[in-house]
Motif scaffolding. Structure first.
Motif, mmCIF file in Angstrom:
data_model
loop_
_atom_site.group_PDB
_atom_site.id
_atom_site.type_symbol
_atom_site.label_atom_id
_atom_site.label_comp_id
_atom_site.label_asym_id
_atom_site.label_seq_id
_atom_site.Cartn_x
_atom_site.Cartn_y
_atom_site.Cartn_z
ATOM 1 N N GLU A 120 -5.999 2.816 -2.731
ATOM 2 C CA GLU A 120 -5.623 3.819 -1.737
ATOM 3 C C GLU A 120 -4.426 3.382 -0.894
ATOM 4 O OE1 GLU A 120 -9.280 4.834 -3.427
ATOM 5 O OE2 GLU A 120 -8.729 2.925 -2.457
ATOM 6 N N GLN A 121 -4.168 2.087 -0.803
ATOM 7 C CA GLN A 121 -3.049 1.582 0.000
ATOM 8 C C GLN A 121 -1.782 1.373 -0.823
ATOM 9 O OE1 GLN A 121 -5.135 -1.918 1.669
ATOM 10 N NE2 GLN A 121 -4.847 -0.989 3.674
ATOM 11 N N LEU A 122 -1.803 1.757 -2.080
ATOM 12 C CA LEU A 122 -0.669 1.549 -2.980
ATOM 13 C C LEU A 122 0.038 2.852 -3.318
ATOM 14 C CD1 LEU A 122 -2.438 -1.091 -5.068
ATOM 15 C CD2 LEU A 122 0.023 -1.234 -4.809
ATOM 16 N N ILE A 123 1.372 2.749 -3.452
ATOM 17 C CA ILE A 123 2.205 3.857 -3.938
ATOM 18 C C ILE A 123 3.048 3.317 -5.091
ATOM 19 C CG2 ILE A 123 4.020 5.521 -3.376
ATOM 20 C CD1 ILE A 123 3.232 5.162 -0.418
ATOM 21 N N ILE A 124 3.031 4.019 -6.211
ATOM 22 C CA ILE A 124 3.860 3.632 -7.361
ATOM 23 C C ILE A 124 5.248 4.260 -7.186
ATOM 24 C CG2 ILE A 124 4.070 3.635 -9.870
ATOM 25 C CD1 ILE A 124 1.674 2.077 -8.769
ATOM 26 N N THR A 125 6.278 3.461 -7.430
ATOM 27 C CA THR A 125 7.660 3.923 -7.228
ATOM 28 C C THR A 125 8.483 3.726 -8.498
ATOM 29 O OG1 THR A 125 8.386 1.748 -6.423
ATOM 30 C CG2 THR A 125 7.548 3.312 -4.793
ATOM 31 N N LEU A 158 10.683 -0.020 -17.796
ATOM 32 C CA LEU A 158 9.448 0.530 -17.231
ATOM 33 C C LEU A 158 9.711 1.306 -15.948
ATOM 34 C CD1 LEU A 158 6.748 -2.287 -17.536
ATOM 35 C CD2 LEU A 158 6.714 -0.036 -18.598
ATOM 36 N N ARG A 159 10.649 0.788 -15.119
ATOM 37 C CA ARG A 159 10.966 1.379 -13.816
ATOM 38 C C ARG A 159 9.700 1.612 -13.000
ATOM 39 N NH1 ARG A 159 14.261 -0.714 -12.673
ATOM 40 N NH2 ARG A 159 14.784 0.638 -10.908
ATOM 41 N N ILE A 160 8.857 0.609 -12.947
ATOM 42 C CA ILE A 160 7.633 0.712 -12.157
ATOM 43 C C ILE A 160 7.655 -0.351 -11.066
ATOM 44 C CG2 ILE A 160 5.127 0.425 -12.152
ATOM 45 C CD1 ILE A 160 5.026 1.696 -14.861
ATOM 46 N N GLY A 161 7.684 0.126 -9.823
ATOM 47 C CA GLY A 161 7.520 -0.722 -8.663
ATOM 48 C C GLY A 161 6.370 -0.185 -7.841
ATOM 49 N N PHE A 162 6.132 -0.808 -6.688
ATOM 50 C CA PHE A 162 5.025 -0.324 -5.858
ATOM 51 C C PHE A 162 5.214 -0.766 -4.409
ATOM 52 C CE2 PHE A 162 3.737 -4.400 -7.640
ATOM 53 C CZ PHE A 162 3.253 -5.095 -6.536
ATOM 54 N N ILE A 163 4.529 -0.056 -3.523
ATOM 55 C CA ILE A 163 4.488 -0.362 -2.090
ATOM 56 C C ILE A 163 3.034 -0.539 -1.688
ATOM 57 C CG2 ILE A 163 5.063 0.455 0.229
ATOM 58 C CD1 ILE A 163 7.068 2.391 -1.114
ATOM 59 N N VAL A 164 2.764 -1.554 -0.855
ATOM 60 C CA VAL A 164 1.461 -1.691 -0.209
ATOM 61 C C VAL A 164 1.690 -1.481 1.282
ATOM 62 C CG1 VAL A 164 -0.564 -3.129 0.154
ATOM 63 C CG2 VAL A 164 0.766 -3.379 -1.961
ATOM 64 N N ALA A 165 1.038 -0.464 1.846
ATOM 65 C CA ALA A 165 1.227 -0.133 3.261
ATOM 66 C C ALA A 165 -0.076 0.438 3.817
ATOM 67 C CB ALA A 165 2.372 0.853 3.431
ATOM 68 N N ASN A 166 -0.086 0.681 5.123
ATOM 69 C CA ASN A 166 -1.313 1.099 5.810
ATOM 70 C C ASN A 166 -1.092 2.353 6.654
ATOM 71 O OD1 ASN A 166 -2.206 -1.459 4.955
ATOM 72 N ND2 ASN A 166 -1.630 -2.392 6.919
ATOM 73 N N GLY A 167 -2.183 3.032 6.978
ATOM 74 C CA GLY A 167 -2.251 4.023 8.042
ATOM 75 C C GLY A 167 -1.243 5.146 7.992
ATOM 76 N N LEU A 168 -0.666 5.444 9.158
ATOM 77 C CA LEU A 168 0.279 6.553 9.276
ATOM 78 C C LEU A 168 1.541 6.312 8.454
ATOM 79 C CD1 LEU A 168 -0.030 7.349 13.107
ATOM 80 C CD2 LEU A 168 -0.985 8.643 11.180
ATOM 81 N N LEU A 169 1.970 5.048 8.376
ATOM 82 C CA LEU A 169 3.143 4.745 7.559
ATOM 83 C C LEU A 169 2.874 5.077 6.101
ATOM 84 C CD1 LEU A 169 5.981 3.571 7.142
ATOM 85 C CD2 LEU A 169 4.910 1.316 6.914
#
Length: 478
Positions: free
Chosen positions: A180-185, A329-340
């Motif tokens: 839930e805290q991950l976004i694939i980019t 592949l062009r697959i990266g990711f972000i780990v972030a929290n909350g409102l951000l």
């Protein structure tokens, strides 16, 4: 000796790979008219091939008019093969003394695909080590299992099983997180762009290391963010420089972007004491930390260090599989929290939307199967040997005044040259010898002469003999 890179996985036969490479070297002038080639027996032994393969390549070269055989003497490059027109584009656009970094980078990308060139400039992993066959099998399996889902949209936040697999894998870096805290980019570049866009707008300020990744600098400057750079050393931030950068601008920085593991371009890794000190400093200053972990899986020597986010869950963590697996592949990711996190998902939805879903499904299967760790162990053992070969060649063939960093991980060595050796003339001479280097100016916000006197060399792409040959050619340009 004639260094010829061969890839047995290509559809092109080995004899044609040899013939095409020698043709390119002759037409670019790297092999001189009437220059004698190694015998077919010598070249076959050097390349670990059957002699008949090299004989067939020589037959092809004679048919093209590239070489001629003199009875009892050997094979020689024919007169008149050198084509000056092929050399002109490589240098004509780079003669201006005040070359912009965007122009330089565009030219380096063009040269990266130029036939007959040894490009030590761009950070390109070795294609012969891509797990492409394994990914092709996984692709077939997924397509057979559910072809409609394979080619359909996925949620802009990313394919959920892939986010689960990445969250599980990040435990190796000490990070406690969830899908839930991950976004694939779309790679690490989009990750950096999304995070900085969420934290800052045009006219805001940010802090960044110098030197730093050239594309990140250009992207943030294009977005209108005022950047202040601070220096780094072999252990971590240069603290006096960091304090000076903090006081450089009137507005409070909206973020500080750092690469504590295998920094690009130097390859250095922060020690544990510097990590603690930096986290405390950023918290006291109330500056959000963006941690770029693009190369964090590519450690070459020494024990690993926990990520900054392992100590502080407010750190925004960015990763990528482009360097450790395959750029395509062009697959990266972000780990972030909350409102951000919510803001980042919204930005992702309205900017690029859903990533290509098939590759996400393939990578999820690959990670769940546990094959990623085995692949990383294999490639890093090879990259360590290539790094050592590059450094040995630098010590042997370049002037003793040249100082090179010993990368703890990643792809690069950062070379500091003597003050009396300007970089752009060296760049031009190296091109004439068939070697592409990356001038240091692109890794800085400003370009004073002492900073221009650095170059970045990538050791990941070529085997040891080609790296040695390329550095030897570069050494002849001093």
């Amino acid at each position: 000796m004639l260094a010829i890179p061969l890839n047995p996985n290509l559809a092109k036969p080995l004899y044609l790979q040899i013939a095409d490479h020698v043709t390119a070297l002759a037409r670019s002038g790297q092999l001189q008219p009437e220059q004698r080639l190694p015998s077919s027996r010598q070249l076959a032994e050097q390349l670990n091939l059957h002699r008949s393969t090299v004989v067939t390549a020589f037959d092809e070269l004679r048919a093209r008019g590239i070489i001629q055989a003199l009875h009892g003497s050997g094979s020689y490059i024919c007169v008149g093969v050198f084509d000056q027109a092929l050399q002109a584009p490589a240098t004509s656009s780079l003669t201006a003394p005040a070359l912009g970094n965007d122009q330089l980078i565009a030219e380096l990308w063009r040269l990266n695909h130029a036939e007959g060139m040894i490009s030590l400039a761009l950070g390109v992993p070795a294609p012969d080590m891509f797990p492409s066959q394994r990914f092709a099998l996984l692709q077939q399996r997924i397509a057979r299992r559910d072809p409609q889902a394979a080619w359909n949209y996925t949620h802009p936040q990313g394919f959920y099983p892939l986010r689960q697999a990445i969250a599980h894998d990040l435990a190796r870096h000490g990070i406690q997180t969830s899908a839930e805290q991950l976004i694939i980019t779309n790679g690490a570049n989009e990750a950096i762009n999304l995070v900085t866009q969420a934290l800052a707008v045009a006219g805001d300020n940010g802090l960044i290391e110098e030197p730093s990744f050239h594309t990140t600098l250009l992207n943030l400057q294009q977005a209108g963010i005022g950047l202040a750079g601070f220096g780094i050393d072999q252990q971590g931030p240069h603290w006096a420089s960091l304090e000076a950068a903090l006081g450089q601008r009137s507005k409070h920085p909206r973020f500080v972007l750092v690469t504590p593991d295998f920094h690009n371009p130097s390859g250095m890794r922060w020690n544990s004491a510097q990590r603690y000190q930096f986290l405390n400093w950023a918290n006291q200053q109330a500056i959000p930390i963006i941690e770029d972990a693009t190369y964090s899986d590519l450690g070459l020597t020494g024990p690993s260090q926990p990520a900054l986010r392992a100590f502080d869950s407010s750190v925004i963590y960015l990763g990528s599989y482009s360097k450790s697996l395959m750029p395509g592949l062009r697959i990266g990711f972000i780990v972030a929290n909350g409102l951000l996190l919510q803001q980042l998902v919204s930005l992702k939805t309205i900017t690029s939307g859903s990533n290509e879903s098939f590759s996400q499904q393939i990578l999820a299967e690959y990670l769940h199967a546990g094959e990623y760790h085995e692949h990383v162990e294999w490639v890093t053992s090879i990259y360590q040997r290539r790094r050592d070969a590059l450094l040995n060649a630098v010590q042997r063939y370049l002037p003793s005044e040249v100082q090179a960093t010993v990368a703890d991980g990643g792809f690069y060595s950062w070379l500091s040259l003597p003050a009396e050796q300007p970089i752009m003339p060296l760049f031009q001479r190296a091109l004439q010898r068939g070697v592409v280097i990356f001038p240091g100016q692109a890794f800085y916000l400003n370009q004073p002469a002492e900073q221009n006197n650095c170059i970045r060399l990538c050791f990941a792409r070529y085997p040891e003999d080609v790296l040695t040959h390329g550095v030897r050619l570069l050494g002849s340009c001093f």
